[in-house]
Design a protein around this motif. Structure first.
Motif, PDB file in Angstrom:
ATOM      1  N   ILE A 147      56.393 -96.044 -51.426  1.00 42.44           N
ATOM      2  CA  ILE A 147      55.127 -95.329 -51.602  1.00 42.44           C
ATOM      3  C   ILE A 147      54.179 -96.195 -52.430  1.00 42.44           C
ATOM      4  N   TRP A 148      52.990 -96.405 -51.899  1.00 42.51           N
ATOM      5  CA  TRP A 148      51.931 -97.141 -52.593  1.00 42.51           C
ATOM      6  C   TRP A 148      50.863 -96.131 -53.003  1.00 42.51           C
ATOM      7  N   LEU A 149      50.574 -96.069 -54.301  1.00 45.63           N
ATOM      8  CA  LEU A 149      49.549 -95.162 -54.820  1.00 45.63           C
ATOM      9  C   LEU A 149      48.304 -95.968 -55.174  1.00 45.63           C
ATOM     10  N   SER A 150      47.201 -95.589 -54.588  1.00 42.80           N
ATOM     11  CA  SER A 150      45.951 -96.284 -54.840  1.00 42.80           C
ATOM     12  C   SER A 150      44.858 -95.252 -55.078  1.00 42.80           C
TER      13      SER A 150
ATOM     14  N   ALA B 196      41.285 -98.583 -64.077  1.00 48.61           N
ATOM     15  CA  ALA B 196      39.906 -98.107 -63.893  1.00 48.61           C
ATOM     16  C   ALA B 196      39.782 -96.618 -64.218  1.00 48.61           C
ATOM     17  N   ARG B 197      40.894 -95.897 -64.142  1.00 47.11           N
ATOM     18  CA  ARG B 197      40.899 -94.465 -64.438  1.00 47.11           C
ATOM     19  C   ARG B 197      41.424 -94.179 -65.847  1.00 47.11           C
ATOM     20  N   GLY B 198      41.584 -95.221 -66.650  1.00 44.53           N
ATOM     21  CA  GLY B 198      41.983 -95.057 -68.034  1.00 44.53           C
ATOM     22  C   GLY B 198      43.463 -94.825 -68.240  1.00 44.53           C
ATOM     23  N   ILE B 199      44.284 -95.120 -67.235  1.00 43.38           N
ATOM     24  CA  ILE B 199      45.723 -94.928 -67.342  1.00 43.38           C
ATOM     25  C   ILE B 199      46.363 -96.269 -67.680  1.00 43.38           C
ATOM     26  N   GLN B 200      47.135 -96.286 -68.738  1.00 42.61           N
ATOM     27  CA  GLN B 200      47.829 -97.503 -69.170  1.00 42.61           C
ATOM     28  C   GLN B 200      49.247 -97.522 -68.583  1.00 42.61           C
ATOM     29  N   LYS B 201      49.790 -98.705 -68.438  1.00 42.86           N
ATOM     30  CA  LYS B 201      51.134 -98.845 -67.873  1.00 42.86           C
ATOM     31  C   LYS B 201      52.162 -98.047 -68.666  1.00 42.86           C
ATOM     32  N   SER B 202      52.001 -97.988 -69.973  1.00 48.45           N
ATOM     33  CA  SER B 202      52.942 -97.258 -70.825  1.00 48.45           C
ATOM     34  C   SER B 202      52.925 -95.748 -70.569  1.00 48.45           C
ATOM     35  N   GLU B 203      51.900 -95.252 -69.877  1.00 51.54           N
ATOM     36  CA  GLU B 203      51.785 -93.824 -69.583  1.00 51.54           C
ATOM     37  C   GLU B 203      52.392 -93.442 -68.229  1.00 51.54           C
ATOM     38  N   ALA B 204      52.847 -94.428 -67.478  1.00 48.69           N
ATOM     39  CA  ALA B 204      53.377 -94.165 -66.142  1.00 48.69           C
ATOM     40  C   ALA B 204      54.760 -93.539 -66.218  1.00 48.69           C
ATOM     41  N   ILE B 205      55.108 -92.808 -65.179  1.00 47.49           N
ATOM     42  CA  ILE B 205      56.454 -92.273 -65.052  1.00 47.49           C
ATOM     43  C   ILE B 205      57.422 -93.453 -65.040  1.00 47.49           C
ATOM     44  N   GLU B 206      58.493 -93.344 -65.805  1.00 45.59           N
ATOM     45  CA  GLU B 206      59.458 -94.439 -65.889  1.00 45.59           C
ATOM     46  C   GLU B 206      60.024 -94.746 -64.504  1.00 45.59           C
ATOM     47  N   GLY B 207      59.976 -96.005 -64.137  1.00 40.81           N
ATOM     48  CA  GLY B 207      60.482 -96.440 -62.845  1.00 40.81           C
ATOM     49  C   GLY B 207      59.399 -96.709 -61.815  1.00 40.81           C
ATOM     50  N   VAL B 208      58.187 -96.179 -62.054  1.00 36.72           N
ATOM     51  CA  VAL B 208      57.070 -96.462 -61.149  1.00 36.72           C
ATOM     52  C   VAL B 208      56.562 -97.867 -61.459  1.00 36.72           C
TER      53      VAL B 208
ATOM     54  N   SER C 167      48.566 -89.507 -60.200  1.00 38.23           N
ATOM     55  CA  SER C 167      49.756 -88.683 -59.988  1.00 38.23           C
ATOM     56  C   SER C 167      51.007 -89.292 -60.608  1.00 38.23           C
ATOM     57  N   ALA C 168      50.965 -90.570 -60.950  1.00 35.82           N
ATOM     58  CA  ALA C 168      52.138 -91.228 -61.532  1.00 35.82           C
ATOM     59  C   ALA C 168      52.101 -91.258 -63.055  1.00 35.82           C
ATOM     60  N   LYS C 169      51.175 -90.527 -63.643  1.00 37.82           N
ATOM     61  CA  LYS C 169      51.095 -90.452 -65.105  1.00 37.82           C
ATOM     62  C   LYS C 169      52.173 -89.484 -65.595  1.00 37.82           C
ATOM     63  N   ALA C 170      52.939 -89.913 -66.553  1.00 35.88           N
ATOM     64  CA  ALA C 170      54.025 -89.088 -67.097  1.00 35.88           C
ATOM     65  C   ALA C 170      53.479 -87.973 -67.986  1.00 35.88           C
ATOM     66  N   ASN C 171      54.284 -86.954 -68.147  1.00 40.69           N
ATOM     67  CA  ASN C 171      54.027 -85.843 -69.074  1.00 40.69           C
ATOM     68  C   ASN C 171      52.744 -85.076 -68.783  1.00 40.69           C
TER      69      ASN C 171
ATOM     70  N   SER D 143      53.109 -84.057 -59.337  1.00 39.13           N
ATOM     71  CA  SER D 143      54.098 -84.810 -58.580  1.00 39.13           C
ATOM     72  C   SER D 143      55.193 -85.424 -59.425  1.00 39.13           C
ATOM     73  N   GLU D 144      55.138 -85.268 -60.721  1.00 40.12           N
ATOM     74  CA  GLU D 144      56.104 -85.938 -61.600  1.00 40.12           C
ATOM     75  C   GLU D 144      57.543 -85.605 -61.221  1.00 40.12           C
ATOM     76  N   LYS D 145      57.836 -84.349 -60.987  1.00 34.63           N
ATOM     77  CA  LYS D 145      59.197 -83.921 -60.637  1.00 34.63           C
ATOM     78  C   LYS D 145      59.651 -84.612 -59.348  1.00 34.63           C
ATOM     79  N   TYR D 146      58.785 -84.604 -58.335  1.00 33.44           N
ATOM     80  CA  TYR D 146      59.136 -85.211 -57.052  1.00 33.44           C
ATOM     81  C   TYR D 146      59.318 -86.718 -57.180  1.00 33.44           C
ATOM     82  N   MET D 147      58.438 -87.360 -57.922  1.00 36.21           N
ATOM     83  CA  MET D 147      58.531 -88.808 -58.071  1.00 36.21           C
ATOM     84  C   MET D 147      59.815 -89.212 -58.787  1.00 36.21           C
ATOM     85  N   LYS D 148      60.211 -88.460 -59.792  1.00 36.86           N
ATOM     86  CA  LYS D 148      61.468 -88.761 -60.486  1.00 36.86           C
ATOM     87  C   LYS D 148      62.657 -88.601 -59.537  1.00 36.86           C
TER      88      LYS D 148
END
Length: 119
Positions: A37-40, A83-95, A46-50, A60-65
């Motif tokens: 799955i490629w998210l753009s 560009a949307r203000g999301i940092q890598k450290s905020e991503a769901i682990e494993g994405v 949708s891949a932001k944790a918590n 989508s967090e539950k499904y992505m995990k």
């Protein structure tokens, strides 16, 4: 079984592109297919944790995990996320975070590709 790569180019809130991508991915995984799955675009959000899961809102967090546990590779466009203000450290682990070349490489090595959204 085959390899399916899904490009999710979800638009603004209210779009059902992300929901459709996740349902399609689940159906393919349940049948034993390898899925990428490629998210753009706004799909990266949708891949932001918590995230707070509110009634009647897509999340989508539950499904992505679950997908990650089943071997689905999920990658989001790092430029779109930043560009949307999301940092890598905020991503769901494993994405994964990468550039468009990740998606292009997966397309090249897939049996089927579906590109959803981008309206």
């Amino acid at each position: 079984m085959g390899v399916l790569t899904i490009g999710c180019f979800a638009s603004l809130v209210g779009s059902k592109s992300l929901d459709f991508c996740l349902k399609l991915a689940k159906a393919a995984v349940d049948k034993g297919h390898k899925v990428n799955i490629w998210l753009s675009s706004n799909g990266t959000m949708s891949a932001k944790a918590n995230q707070k899961h509110l009634k009647d809102y897509s999340h989508s967090e539950k499904y992505m995990k679950e997908f990650l546990e089943k071997g689905v590779e999920i990658c989001e466009c790092e430029a779109c996320a930043l560009a949307r203000g999301i940092q890598k450290s905020e991503a769901i682990e494993g994405v994964k975070w990468d550039a468009m070349h990740w998606y292009l490489a997966k397309i090249y090595n897939s049996d089927r590709v579906i590109h959803i959204g981008g309206e």
